[in-house]
Design an enzyme around this catalytic site. Structure first.
Site, PDB file in Angstrom:
ATOM      1  NE  ARG A  29      -3.998  -1.948   2.100  1.00 48.34           N
ATOM      2  CZ  ARG A  29      -3.846  -3.019   2.856  1.00 48.34           C
ATOM      3  NH1 ARG A  29      -2.835  -3.103   3.694  1.00 48.34           N
ATOM      4  NH2 ARG A  29      -4.707  -3.998   2.789  1.00 48.34           N
ATOM      5  NE  ARG A  46      -0.694  17.136 -12.333  1.00 47.14           N
ATOM      6  CZ  ARG A  46      -0.067  16.375 -11.456  1.00 47.14           C
ATOM      7  NH1 ARG A  46      -0.433  16.340 -10.216  1.00 47.14           N
ATOM      8  NH2 ARG A  46       0.949  15.632 -11.826  1.00 47.14           N
ATOM      9  CG  ASN A  62      -3.714  18.289 -20.472  1.00 44.57           C
ATOM     10  OD1 ASN A  62      -2.777  17.522 -20.277  1.00 44.57           O
ATOM     11  ND2 ASN A  62      -4.846  18.213 -19.796  1.00 44.57           N
ATOM     12  CG  HIS A 105      -0.349  17.257 -24.031  1.00 49.23           C
ATOM     13  ND1 HIS A 105       0.524  18.317 -23.887  1.00 49.23           N
ATOM     14  CD2 HIS A 105       0.320  16.169 -23.573  1.00 49.23           C
ATOM     15  CE1 HIS A 105       1.654  17.876 -23.352  1.00 49.23           C
ATOM     16  NE2 HIS A 105       1.553  16.577 -23.157  1.00 49.23           N
ATOM     17  CD  GLU A 112      -5.237  16.611 -15.152  1.00 44.93           C
ATOM     18  OE1 GLU A 112      -4.219  15.942 -14.957  1.00 44.93           O
ATOM     19  OE2 GLU A 112      -5.715  16.817 -16.269  1.00 44.93           O
ATOM     20  CE  LYS A 140       4.066  18.010 -14.039  1.00 44.69           C
ATOM     21  NZ  LYS A 140       4.439  16.690 -14.506  1.00 44.69           N
ATOM     22  CD  GLU A 147       5.790  17.276 -23.056  1.00 45.31           C
ATOM     23  OE1 GLU A 147       5.202  18.206 -22.457  1.00 45.31           O
ATOM     24  OE2 GLU A 147       5.199  16.261 -23.470  1.00 45.31           O
ATOM     25  CG  HIS A 196      -3.379  13.066 -26.463  1.00 45.37           C
ATOM     26  ND1 HIS A 196      -4.089  13.752 -25.508  1.00 45.37           N
ATOM     27  CD2 HIS A 196      -2.218  12.694 -25.873  1.00 45.37           C
ATOM     28  CE1 HIS A 196      -3.381  13.806 -24.388  1.00 45.37           C
ATOM     29  NE2 HIS A 196      -2.254  13.169 -24.583  1.00 45.37           N
ATOM     30  CG  HIS A 203       4.023  12.503 -25.483  1.00 37.77           C
ATOM     31  ND1 HIS A 203       2.730  12.587 -25.939  1.00 37.77           N
ATOM     32  CD2 HIS A 203       4.111  13.334 -24.412  1.00 37.77           C
ATOM     33  CE1 HIS A 203       2.055  13.425 -25.175  1.00 37.77           C
ATOM     34  NE2 HIS A 203       2.868  13.890 -24.239  1.00 37.77           N
ATOM     35  CE  LYS A 228      -1.650  13.793 -13.783  1.00 38.69           C
ATOM     36  NZ  LYS A 228      -2.065  14.243 -15.119  1.00 38.69           N
TER      37      LYS A 228
HETATM   38  N1  LIG Z   1       4.130  10.870 -14.726  1.00 36.27           N
HETATM   39  C1  LIG Z   1       4.062  11.973 -15.417  1.00 36.27           C
HETATM   40  O1  LIG Z   1       3.671  13.035 -14.922  1.00 36.27           O
HETATM   41  C2  LIG Z   1       4.486  11.947 -16.850  1.00 36.27           C
HETATM   42  C3  LIG Z   1       4.627  13.148 -17.558  1.00 36.27           C
HETATM   43  C4  LIG Z   1       5.074  13.091 -18.865  1.00 36.27           C
HETATM   44  C5  LIG Z   1       5.367  11.868 -19.453  1.00 36.27           C
HETATM   45  N2  LIG Z   1       5.199  10.726 -18.745  1.00 36.27           N
HETATM   46  C6  LIG Z   1       5.517   9.420 -19.339  1.00 36.27           C
HETATM   47  O2  LIG Z   1       6.892   9.407 -19.646  1.00 36.27           O
HETATM   48  C7  LIG Z   1       7.109   8.475 -20.700  1.00 36.27           C
HETATM   49  C8  LIG Z   1       8.069   9.084 -21.694  1.00 36.27           C
HETATM   50  O3  LIG Z   1       9.276   9.326 -21.031  1.00 36.27           O
HETATM   51  P1  LIG Z   1      10.642   9.559 -21.831  1.00 36.27           P
HETATM   52  O4  LIG Z   1      10.415  10.509 -22.911  1.00 36.27           O
HETATM   53  O5  LIG Z   1      11.685   9.848 -20.795  1.00 36.27           O
HETATM   54  O6  LIG Z   1      10.887   8.160 -22.567  1.00 36.27           O
HETATM   55  P2  LIG Z   1      11.654   6.822 -22.152  1.00 36.27           P
HETATM   56  O7  LIG Z   1      11.571   6.578 -20.710  1.00 36.27           O
HETATM   57  O8  LIG Z   1      11.187   5.768 -23.064  1.00 36.27           O
HETATM   58  O9  LIG Z   1      13.188   7.178 -22.500  1.00 36.27           O
HETATM   59  C9  LIG Z   1      13.514   7.437 -23.840  1.00 36.27           C
HETATM   60  C10 LIG Z   1      14.702   6.572 -24.307  1.00 36.27           C
HETATM   61  O10 LIG Z   1      15.906   7.111 -23.786  1.00 36.27           O
HETATM   62  C11 LIG Z   1      16.666   6.090 -23.153  1.00 36.27           C
HETATM   63  N3  LIG Z   1      17.429   6.781 -22.128  1.00 36.27           N
HETATM   64  C12 LIG Z   1      16.971   7.266 -20.944  1.00 36.27           C
HETATM   65  N4  LIG Z   1      17.925   7.988 -20.352  1.00 36.27           N
HETATM   66  C13 LIG Z   1      19.010   7.939 -21.150  1.00 36.27           C
HETATM   67  C14 LIG Z   1      20.299   8.529 -21.081  1.00 36.27           C
HETATM   68  N5  LIG Z   1      20.644   9.355 -20.111  1.00 36.27           N
HETATM   69  N6  LIG Z   1      21.165   8.270 -22.087  1.00 36.27           N
HETATM   70  C15 LIG Z   1      20.807   7.475 -23.134  1.00 36.27           C
HETATM   71  N7  LIG Z   1      19.588   6.931 -23.270  1.00 36.27           N
HETATM   72  C16 LIG Z   1      18.709   7.161 -22.283  1.00 36.27           C
HETATM   73  C17 LIG Z   1      15.645   5.108 -22.687  1.00 36.27           C
HETATM   74  O11 LIG Z   1      16.202   3.826 -22.479  1.00 36.27           O
HETATM   75  C18 LIG Z   1      14.657   5.136 -23.847  1.00 36.27           C
HETATM   76  O12 LIG Z   1      15.098   4.308 -24.887  1.00 36.27           O
HETATM   77  C19 LIG Z   1       5.754   8.127 -21.269  1.00 36.27           C
HETATM   78  O13 LIG Z   1       5.398   6.838 -20.863  1.00 36.27           O
HETATM   79  C20 LIG Z   1       4.819   9.155 -20.646  1.00 36.27           C
HETATM   80  O14 LIG Z   1       3.524   8.670 -20.470  1.00 36.27           O
HETATM   81  C21 LIG Z   1       4.789  10.742 -17.462  1.00 36.27           C
END
Ligand SMILES: NC(=O)c1ccc[n+]([C@@H]2O[C@H](COP(=O)([O-])OP(=O)(O)OC[C@H]3O[C@@H](n4cnc5c(N)ncnc54)[C@H](O)[C@@H]3O)[C@@H](O)[C@H]2O)c1
Length: 375
Positions: free
Chosen positions: A125, A249, A253, A256, A239, A229, A189, A260, A273, A147
């Protein structure tokens, strides 16, 4: 080193975000200091790519901080952010004998952070979570705000929880190995956040984009982005449904709705993304200008900023009609109406009901927004 203290309005809880070079090597002492004194162990959740780059350094530092360290690795990629993998991570924590006072350390991008965060939120939990984000997107966005989620067959991030970290350590050196496209996606972003935050954050972000070698400036921008943020999250942690004010919050978007649609239309295969968000920012800018809310010169600032982020995959070959259909069914629609985040100026977001935007204006804005990028 920059440091930000995040307080959440509804609770006593607060945590620090620290930003600087070589922070992974200092993780041990900093993590130990925020955990329960009874904590004995931490599980690094990461993927092979990131663990190969930074796993040993991080584990050594955590061990030097007096913690027993084990690790569990997720396969690399968004498609692995699933319930079956969450299940495996939870089983791992159980098999290793993790207790309530122990912690999960998420080392990686947003995919790792989301799944590791959800594991920490649900194991017994809820146990402590430390975020060590290694992509620009995770550093300025995903690791801040609490999140956590996994994807379901029906869509992205459909199962998850709010679970605030105990600490976020952002080691800016990790960006040196990040592939160019991932940097571009992260910067898009950043431009999005700057555009809704203030002229100051927008300007700082563009300045850093213009001076990529300036590491101090980079750390300052990451800190300023996190501060923004965190401030939004502190005021609207979950949110709240129905909030449409300029500091809810929901303003995050911005860009976005179109993003999407582009991702869905190309089955998540063409765009990172953030790249889709880059296009979405320009479409939202066009709508804002066409509604008479945003001046042409400010729209031009947005275009220049997105261009500085790097090359985006093309989007002008995608049929505007299909994009129109998808934006009106956006997952964030309420009661069948999409709420668009638009701009009255840089740093002045406003939420506008889709009912106030005619189909003709929308179609023209989509065409113009997707046309004008920097292929
Ligand atoms: N929780 C939230 O508030 C929130 C907000 C925005 C996005 N997200 C989520 O985040 C995800 C996208 O995250 P992302 O863009 O970081 O993608 P990701 O985690 O897939 O990383 C992108 C790529 O970079 C590689 N990588 C990571 N760090 C590295 C480094 N220092 N050097 C070399 N390679 C590296 C990873 O292995 C991967 O192949 C999505 O699933 C999205 O839904 C969450």
């Amino acid at each position: 080193m920059q440091s930000i203290s995040v307080r959440l309005k509804r609770r006593e809880q607060k945590y620090e975000i620290r930003i600087g070079a070589r922070l992974l090597s200092e993780a041990g002492g900093k993590v130990r200091a925020v955990l329960d004194p009874k904590a004995r162990r931490v599980a690094i959740i990461s993927n092979q790519t990131v663990f190969d780059l930074f796993g040993r350094q991080t584990a050594d530092s955590l061990k030097a901080g007096g913690l027993k360290v084990s690790h569990w690795l997720l396969s690399d990629g968004e498609r692995h952010k699933t319930l079956p993998n969450l299940h495996k991570a939870l089983d791992f924590l159980l098999e290793e004998g993790f207790e309530r006072s122990d912690a999960v350390v998420a080392l990686g991008g947003g995919v790792v952070g989301d799944l590791a965060g959800f594991a920490a939120a649900t194991y017994l939990r809820g146990i402590s979570l430390v975020q060590l984000p290694t992509t620009l997107l995770a550093q300025i966005d995903a690791s801040v705000g609490g999140k956590t989620a996994v994807n379901l067959a029906g869509g992205k991030n459909l199962a998850g929880a709010f679970h605030q970290p105990s600490l976020v350590l952002i080691d800016t050196d990790t960006l040196q190995t990040l592939p160019r496209r991932e940097l571009t996606a992260g910067w898009c972003e950043g431009v999005k956040q700057g555009a809704i935050a203030s002229e100051k954050l927008f300007g700082q972000t563009c300045k850093s984009l213009d001076n990529p070698a300036d590491q101090d400036l980079l750390a300052e921008v990451i800190a300023a982005q996190c501060r923004f943020k965190a401030a939004i999250v502190a005021a609207d942690e979950r949110e709240e449904i129905g909030r449409t004010d300029a500091r809810s919050r929901r303003i995050l978007n911005f860009g976005h709705t179109t993003a999407h649609a582009l991702e869905l239309l190309t089955r998540y295969r063409r765009f990172r993304h953030g790249e889709a968000v880059g296009h979405g920012v320009l479409v939202a800018g066009e709508i804002s200008k066409n509604l008479g809310m945003l001046s042409l010169s400010e729209l031009q600032l947005l275009r220049d900023a997105v261009k500085l982020c790097g090359r985006l995959p093309r989007a002008d070959d995608l049929p505007a009609d299909q994009i129109m259909k998808l934006v009106t069914r956006d997952k964030k629609a309420e009661g069948g109406t999409v709420n668009w985040v638009l701009l009255e100026g840089i740093g002045r977001p406003r939420i506008v009901s889709g009912r106030e935007i005619s189909s003709r204006l929308l179609r023209e804005s989509i065409r113009a927004g997707l046309q004008r990028n920097n292929r």
